[in-house]
Write an enzyme that holds these catalytic residues in place. Structure first.
Site, PDB file in Angstrom:
ATOM      1  N   SER A 146       0.825  -1.221   0.000  1.00 35.28           N
ATOM      2  CA  SER A 146       0.000   0.000   0.000  1.00 35.28           C
ATOM      3  C   SER A 146       0.850   1.259   0.000  1.00 35.28           C
ATOM      4  O   SER A 146       1.738   1.411   0.839  1.00 35.28           O
ATOM      5  CB  SER A 146      -0.878   0.052   1.252  1.00 35.28           C
ATOM      6  OG  SER A 146      -1.685  -1.081   1.321  1.00 35.28           O
ATOM      7  N   HIS A 192      -4.031   0.175  -6.726  1.00 38.60           N
ATOM      8  CA  HIS A 192      -3.036  -0.871  -6.965  1.00 38.60           C
ATOM      9  C   HIS A 192      -3.008  -1.181  -8.465  1.00 38.60           C
ATOM     10  O   HIS A 192      -3.707  -2.084  -8.910  1.00 38.60           O
ATOM     11  CB  HIS A 192      -3.405  -2.171  -6.249  1.00 38.60           C
ATOM     12  CG  HIS A 192      -3.281  -2.118  -4.757  1.00 38.60           C
ATOM     13  ND1 HIS A 192      -2.196  -2.631  -4.094  1.00 38.60           N
ATOM     14  CD2 HIS A 192      -4.105  -1.654  -3.811  1.00 38.60           C
ATOM     15  CE1 HIS A 192      -2.365  -2.464  -2.791  1.00 38.60           C
ATOM     16  NE2 HIS A 192      -3.522  -1.877  -2.589  1.00 38.60           N
ATOM     17  N   HIS A 200      -4.858  -9.625  -2.732  1.00 38.00           N
ATOM     18  CA  HIS A 200      -4.983 -10.047  -1.335  1.00 38.00           C
ATOM     19  C   HIS A 200      -5.932 -11.240  -1.215  1.00 38.00           C
ATOM     20  O   HIS A 200      -6.877 -11.374  -2.000  1.00 38.00           O
ATOM     21  CB  HIS A 200      -5.536  -8.888  -0.493  1.00 38.00           C
ATOM     22  CG  HIS A 200      -4.575  -7.750  -0.357  1.00 38.00           C
ATOM     23  ND1 HIS A 200      -4.522  -6.709  -1.258  1.00 38.00           N
ATOM     24  CD2 HIS A 200      -3.622  -7.503   0.572  1.00 38.00           C
ATOM     25  CE1 HIS A 200      -3.573  -5.866  -0.885  1.00 38.00           C
ATOM     26  NE2 HIS A 200      -3.009  -6.318   0.221  1.00 38.00           N
ATOM     27  N   TYR A 243      -8.172 -11.684   0.986  1.00 41.13           N
ATOM     28  CA  TYR A 243      -9.543 -11.271   1.323  1.00 41.13           C
ATOM     29  C   TYR A 243     -10.355 -10.837   0.100  1.00 41.13           C
ATOM     30  O   TYR A 243     -11.565 -10.684   0.181  1.00 41.13           O
ATOM     31  CB  TYR A 243      -9.545 -10.162   2.393  1.00 41.13           C
ATOM     32  CG  TYR A 243      -8.805  -8.900   2.009  1.00 41.13           C
ATOM     33  CD1 TYR A 243      -9.309  -8.021   1.059  1.00 41.13           C
ATOM     34  CD2 TYR A 243      -7.593  -8.593   2.610  1.00 41.13           C
ATOM     35  CE1 TYR A 243      -8.622  -6.880   0.688  1.00 41.13           C
ATOM     36  CE2 TYR A 243      -6.895  -7.450   2.248  1.00 41.13           C
ATOM     37  CZ  TYR A 243      -7.414  -6.601   1.292  1.00 41.13           C
ATOM     38  OH  TYR A 243      -6.721  -5.482   0.928  1.00 41.13           O
ATOM     39  N   GLU A 244      -9.697 -10.627  -1.032  1.00 41.13           N
ATOM     40  CA  GLU A 244     -10.436 -10.284  -2.251  1.00 41.13           C
ATOM     41  C   GLU A 244     -11.146 -11.507  -2.833  1.00 41.13           C
ATOM     42  O   GLU A 244     -11.935 -11.370  -3.770  1.00 41.13           O
ATOM     43  CB  GLU A 244      -9.492  -9.713  -3.305  1.00 41.13           C
ATOM     44  CG  GLU A 244      -8.885  -8.373  -2.920  1.00 41.13           C
ATOM     45  CD  GLU A 244      -7.865  -7.901  -3.955  1.00 41.13           C
ATOM     46  OE1 GLU A 244      -8.281  -7.298  -4.948  1.00 41.13           O
ATOM     47  OE2 GLU A 244      -6.664  -8.160  -3.783  1.00 41.13           O
ATOM     48  N   ALA A 296       1.672  -2.650   4.635  1.00 44.90           N
ATOM     49  CA  ALA A 296       1.215  -1.773   5.712  1.00 44.90           C
ATOM     50  C   ALA A 296       0.721  -2.683   6.831  1.00 44.90           C
ATOM     51  O   ALA A 296       0.138  -3.735   6.562  1.00 44.90           O
ATOM     52  CB  ALA A 296       0.076  -0.890   5.211  1.00 44.90           C
ATOM     53  N   MET A 332      -2.668  -8.212   6.616  1.00 47.47           N
ATOM     54  CA  MET A 332      -3.508  -9.153   5.852  1.00 47.47           C
ATOM     55  C   MET A 332      -2.823  -9.621   4.574  1.00 47.47           C
ATOM     56  O   MET A 332      -3.497  -9.970   3.606  1.00 47.47           O
ATOM     57  CB  MET A 332      -4.833  -8.473   5.487  1.00 47.47           C
ATOM     58  CG  MET A 332      -5.579  -7.856   6.650  1.00 47.47           C
ATOM     59  SD  MET A 332      -7.007  -6.914   6.066  1.00 47.47           S
ATOM     60  CE  MET A 332      -7.461  -6.007   7.569  1.00 47.47           C
ATOM     61  N   SER A 333      -1.498  -9.629   4.552  1.00 47.06           N
ATOM     62  CA  SER A 333      -0.804  -9.993   3.303  1.00 47.06           C
ATOM     63  C   SER A 333       0.510 -10.694   3.613  1.00 47.06           C
ATOM     64  O   SER A 333       0.736 -11.155   4.727  1.00 47.06           O
ATOM     65  CB  SER A 333      -0.548  -8.725   2.475  1.00 47.06           C
ATOM     66  OG  SER A 333       0.421  -7.908   3.101  1.00 47.06           O
ATOM     67  N   ASN A 373      -0.707   2.430  11.646  1.00 45.92           N
ATOM     68  CA  ASN A 373      -1.668   2.774  12.719  1.00 45.92           C
ATOM     69  C   ASN A 373      -1.363   1.883  13.907  1.00 45.92           C
ATOM     70  O   ASN A 373      -0.748   0.826  13.742  1.00 45.92           O
ATOM     71  CB  ASN A 373      -3.109   2.493  12.238  1.00 45.92           C
ATOM     72  CG  ASN A 373      -3.275   1.053  11.773  1.00 45.92           C
ATOM     73  OD1 ASN A 373      -2.892   0.710  10.649  1.00 45.92           O
ATOM     74  ND2 ASN A 373      -3.811   0.209  12.627  1.00 45.92           N
ATOM     75  N   HIS A 412      -9.428   2.772   6.669  1.00 46.23           N
ATOM     76  CA  HIS A 412      -8.482   2.502   5.576  1.00 46.23           C
ATOM     77  C   HIS A 412      -7.861   3.785   5.023  1.00 46.23           C
ATOM     78  O   HIS A 412      -6.688   3.800   4.647  1.00 46.23           O
ATOM     79  CB  HIS A 412      -9.174   1.708   4.463  1.00 46.23           C
ATOM     80  CG  HIS A 412      -8.271   1.350   3.323  1.00 46.23           C
ATOM     81  ND1 HIS A 412      -7.138   0.547   3.484  1.00 46.23           N
ATOM     82  CD2 HIS A 412      -8.291   1.682   2.008  1.00 46.23           C
ATOM     83  CE1 HIS A 412      -6.535   0.419   2.316  1.00 46.23           C
ATOM     84  NE2 HIS A 412      -7.203   1.097   1.401  1.00 46.23           N
TER      85      HIS A 412
END
Ligand code: HPA
Length: 288
Positions: free
Chosen positions: A38, A69, A95, A97-98, A125, A223-224, A247, A259
């Protein structure tokens, strides 16, 4: 059919995509692979004498669905502190989650491996779990916790990729990590080292989950990255990875997670991240 058995993500498909890439590169073998997370995609546009191959031109290469992206393989030169090398970047990643299969998630890094790179550097990130972290900090991964409940190597094993039961004792190469610290020192940027926990997402974690992850030894959460690391270690490729702590993880600050704030911090830290990344890639590409 399992993920590993599907012809779309199989060895022949990866080899065909790598051949298609090689035809476009005109005999310029990349030394280092880079996966841009990201906010870092534009680093690829700074490479010298670059060749940009849209994912659409690589048969079998999955396309990212997240806005911001773009999907390109970019090969070009990096110069940093008197060292130059050729890198192959994945500009835009997919990703889990996609909803992609894990075979699709790791397709791109398998192509990088087939291009013959000596190591792959992955960036992402992440949310900070270690209390001393501040948003904008950089963390080199020393190890990970795979809590995605998935593994890209599930299914029958193709020995042409690697062994059935790959060793993960040193998932993140000590040598490559050491070069990250040297590159950070060159750039005058402080960096940390820690354990990355990978969750499936796309929800951010609950505060209770973050306390669980801390108890398990995690310093950051995202998440990656982990599926790609597993596929690369399977193929015997050395790996390094670095997170931008965008964060503090859920429950550790007064703010709710958003996000757009993650992206804003990634953008604000971009300059120091890329100065370390350029030096790191140049050092990895030129190490003896
Ligand atoms: N959790 C999971 N993934 C993330 C986070 C987070 O707090 N920040 C950036 N990616």
């Amino acid at each position: 059919m399992s993920e590993a058995d599907s012809p779309e993500g199989g060895y022949e498909a990866v080899a065909a995509a790598a051949r298609a890439a090689q035809e476009r590169l005109g005999g310029r073998p990349p030394k280092v692979g880079v996966v841009l997370g990201s906010g870092l995609g534009s680093w690829a546009d700074t490479l010298a004498d670059r060749v940009t191959v849209p994912y659409a031109d690589l048969p079998g290469m999955p396309r990212p669905k997240v806005v911001g992206h773009p999907g390109n393989l970019v090969v070009g030169g990096v110069d940093s502190h008197g060292r130059s090398t050729t890198v192959a970047c994945l500009q835009g990643r997919v990703h889990t989650y996609e909803g992609h299969s894990l075979g699709a998630i790791v397709f791109g890094v398998r192509v990088l491996a087939k291009l013959g790179v000596r190591a792959v550097l992955l960036t992402n990130a992440a949310g900070g779990i270690r209390r001393s972290f501040t948003p904008g900090d950089l963390m080199v991964l020393s190890d990970h916790l795979n809590l995605m409940g998935r593994n890209p190597l599930v299914g029958s094993n193709d020995d042409r990729f690697g062994p059935r039961f790959p060793d993960m004792t040193e998932a993140y190469s000590k040598e490559v990590r050491g070069l990250a610290h040297q590159a950070a020192a060159d750039a005058g940027v402080p960096i940390h080292e820690g354990v990355y926990a990978a969750l499936l997402g796309p929800t951010y974690e609950t505060p209770a989950e973050i306390e669980m992850l801390r108890a398990l030894g995690a310093d950051a959460v995202g998440m990656s990255t982990v599926p790609e690391v597993i596929a690369l270690r399977h193929m015997g490729v050395a790996v390094g990875a670095m997170s931008c702590i965008t964060n503090m993880a859920a429950g550790l600050s007064a703010q709710k997670l958003d996000h757009s704030e993650v992206e804003a911090t990634a953008r604000a830290s971009r300059e120091k991240f890329v100065s370390v990344l350029s030096g790191w890639a140049a050092r990895v590409g030129t190490a003896a």
